[in-house]
Design a protein around this motif. Sequence first.
Motif, PDB file in Angstrom:
ATOM      1  N   GLN A  24       8.290  -1.640  12.301  1.00 38.48           N
ATOM      2  CA  GLN A  24       6.014  -1.597  11.472  1.00 38.48           C
ATOM      3  C   GLN A  24       6.644  -0.519  12.306  1.00 38.48           C
ATOM      4  O   GLN A  24       4.991   0.188  12.283  1.00 38.48           O
ATOM      5  CB  GLN A  24       5.919  -2.568  12.713  1.00 38.48           C
ATOM      6  N   ALA A  27       7.150   2.094   9.912  1.00 41.68           N
ATOM      7  CA  ALA A  27       5.777   2.126   8.271  1.00 41.68           C
ATOM      8  C   ALA A  27       4.713   2.275   9.240  1.00 41.68           C
ATOM      9  O   ALA A  27       3.699   2.956   7.637  1.00 41.68           O
ATOM     10  CB  ALA A  27       5.481   0.282   8.561  1.00 41.68           C
ATOM     11  N   ARG A  28       4.124   2.580  10.155  1.00 45.26           N
ATOM     12  CA  ARG A  28       3.143   2.703  10.783  1.00 45.26           C
ATOM     13  C   ARG A  28       2.339   4.595  10.727  1.00 45.26           C
ATOM     14  O   ARG A  28       1.300   4.612   9.940  1.00 45.26           O
ATOM     15  CB  ARG A  28       2.648   2.514  12.549  1.00 45.26           C
ATOM     16  N   THR A  31       2.379   5.664   8.053  1.00 44.38           N
ATOM     17  CA  THR A  31       1.577   5.405   6.571  1.00 44.38           C
ATOM     18  C   THR A  31      -0.050   6.930   7.074  1.00 44.38           C
ATOM     19  O   THR A  31      -0.715   6.934   5.714  1.00 44.38           O
ATOM     20  CB  THR A  31       0.700   4.354   6.535  1.00 44.38           C
ATOM     21  N   VAL A  37       4.252   3.286   2.464  1.00 41.98           N
ATOM     22  CA  VAL A  37       5.568   2.469   1.981  1.00 41.98           C
ATOM     23  C   VAL A  37       5.617   1.259   0.928  1.00 41.98           C
ATOM     24  O   VAL A  37       4.662   0.889   1.587  1.00 41.98           O
ATOM     25  CB  VAL A  37       5.502   1.952   3.706  1.00 41.98           C
ATOM     26  N   LEU A  38       6.524   1.522   0.093  1.00 43.33           N
ATOM     27  CA  LEU A  38       6.372   0.083  -0.832  1.00 43.33           C
ATOM     28  C   LEU A  38       7.515  -0.987  -0.251  1.00 43.33           C
ATOM     29  O   LEU A  38       7.109  -2.307  -0.765  1.00 43.33           O
ATOM     30  CB  LEU A  38       6.886   0.985  -2.564  1.00 43.33           C
ATOM     31  N   THR A 181      -4.443   6.269   6.568  1.00 39.95           N
ATOM     32  CA  THR A 181      -5.595   5.646   7.159  1.00 39.95           C
ATOM     33  C   THR A 181      -5.310   6.317   8.503  1.00 39.95           C
ATOM     34  O   THR A 181      -4.861   6.626   9.242  1.00 39.95           O
ATOM     35  CB  THR A 181      -4.677   4.424   7.025  1.00 39.95           C
TER      36      THR A 181
END
Lengths: 414, 414
Positions: A24, A27-28, A31, A37-38, A181
């Motif tokens: 996580q 991923a953050r 992003t 991230v796929l 994001t």
Amino acid sequence: MKTAEIITIGTEIVSGQITDTNTQYIARKLTEKGIQVLFQTSVGDDKELLKSALGVAKDRVNLIITTGGLGPTENDITRETISDLFSVPLISDEEAHTRIRTFLESRHPKVTNGHKKQALIPAGAFAIHNDKGTAAGFVFRHNDIEIVCLPGVPGEMQTMLNKYLETYAIQHKPEELCTLTRNIHTFGISEPDIDAQLREYAGREGEIKAMTLVHDGIVTVNIIATAATREDAVKILDIAEHDIRERLGHAVFGVGDETLESAVAALLKKYNKTIAVAESCTGGLVSDKLTNIPGISEYFLEGVVAYSNNAKEDILGVSGELIKIHGAVSSQVAKAMAEGVKKRSSANIGVGITGIAGPTGATKEKPVGLVYIAVVVDDVAEVKECRFRGSRIDIKTFSANTALNMVRFKLIQT
Amino acid sequence: MKTAEIITIGTEIVSGQITDTNTQYIARKLTEKGIQVLFQTSVGDDKELLKSALGVAKDRVNLIITTGGLGPTENDITRETISDLFSVPLISDEEAHTRIRTFLESRHPKVTNGHKKQALIPAGAFAIHNDKGTAAGFVFRHNDIEIVCLPGVPGEMQTMLNKYLETYAIQHKPEELCTLTRNIHTFGISEPDIDAQLREYAGREGEIKAMTLVHDGIVTVNIIATAATREDAVKILDIAEHDIRERLGHAVFGVGDETLESAVAALLKKYNKTIAVAESCTGGLVSDKLTNIPGISEYFLEGVVAYSNNAKEDILGVSGELIKIHGAVSSQVAKAMAEGVKKRSSANIGVGITGIAGPTGATKEKPVGLVYIAVVVDDVAEVKECRFRGSRIDIKTFSANTALNMVRFKLIQT
């Protein structure tokens, strides 16, 4: 656009023995940097399985981040697997080797073969040095794919990932679209109400989109901006955040890593106010959350977990008569608890919480989930009656977050 | 042997916006049932990406469990993707449809098309009904592969997974070897010391193996047994657990879901003892942990989070002189806090914790991580000086766990 897959390596993760927090985090961070991230994959400490996972990943994304498998033992197989899969020899990175020797000097008598292995990186890769441990990480390029291998220890991994991302941010090609994001956290408005207010963002394709996520009573609006440059994307996010704050008002308590407790701590500091907390059903959770914030000791004076009526009466000065008439779970007792702890501690703000967290303790009139929360500032008390659903821990969490949010509103209105 | 891949579906997971707790839950449950989880994958709400993930999975395992993507919205794509990938039509499951109507009756005026969609399952699949929500799950077989699709809401998913596993356990083919695992949790012995004591389990291939994992100061021994039947595997685990308990003694505090706080709660009940806790640097975490256990209100009387010296003096009766001479972070003050809260509450056991959680507040003599923990039973006090490393939250957690473990030992020795 850069697309990524995160691969975590460890039998203890894939079998569910430990909680993986690395995925996580990565991923953050990716992003936030505009990398999409796929896929996320976890795989055990097994060379063939890892080879299969890497083989799949290299055909569907152009950035692979792995964590784990860089330790000194035989079970640590990441280096060897990369070497096998891409047919490149491993070579010892001189600086990494020196760093390992220096790192171990004060702790171990000598560098073992296992530790020597931790300086190995594929030929042609460049090392990401580790300031907190012995495992060197590395970035390896194969055709158009970048593979970044990091250790599994969260503290080491995080520092090294950030080092890599700083480099990546510089290398970001200007002709690619940049997607960024931001998370805007709210409390006190329901998800459907927020969706209704942000309807025009919802289905939108193109430069700005928004979606909502709910967790522990917190509704987070995740906004995503796409633009030609990083600067433009940031500008779009700033405008959207400003607009959303206008629409949702004080329900917005923070962005990114900010929490209800960090927001309360910042406001206590800003207005130079002190706080004291009297908890029954939340059992110390509000105090625990507040004391997670560094520097809170100047503003948080004390917490009382008054589980027994005796504690409510003796420490907080709640009258036995009041408890007898209204019951320990009542708005009157919540208010008296808040007033009591405020008076006792001489804090500016007093909080009182009493309720039924379950699974037992309910009566016909007072069901599981009934919670009274009082906040007293100066001589003004506000008491809220809440009816929460969920497990014992859910009810504790919802109650604690509601209490923190009430304190936040009181401070804003000061 | 049955091998599995867990696929979680959701853009908010793959981009790191929310924490995925489903994967670990499913991995543990499958591992307990003797199913070997080889891969975990997360993928966004995108039909093509999910198709790719399922395509990869069906070629490398024989059981696929998916969570998420079964909701009523357009973004929920699991049913359609399975239908596309395996070229099977979707049909409405009659019972699921009736259940959705009944479930919604009390809440919504009418069943929407989105909700009707939630009763659809692939032709030939069998439905797993949902007692807690509207999304029907299903088990679909393709050649030798079983694909189990469950909703993403944890409460719904867990119940439905367990329903499936009960069915699976019945269908377990007797000619396959059965692998089972068990976690034995310890506190107070270091990982190398445990490894040294369990050396003969470590490298062993065959019917019984063990490995250690560390988390929040807790060292967990994970034992894995392989045998011809489930009964035999359970027997092997029982013998190994008995042997490990003999070797490690009271350091073992529980197995499976048991925690230090649940172990303490069980002992308080067993010996009918009450407890009260005075916390400074842990900020209410010990009280919070203990009050997570249902029924603790009979044994946990009160907690005091005495952050200020004023609170230490007024509520706990710690003398100002003592604080002045030894400092608030000292073994003397920890002991006085424990004695104070015990006396105040008339509990059988008093706990006192004071320390420096950091990142600020350290002095040359008293570094970040220095923590004193006192436990008083009857008139006997034990005080421990600890030096922890890590973040503020790490230090709070290590301190709370150490305190709970000291209480546990006191209760065992009673």
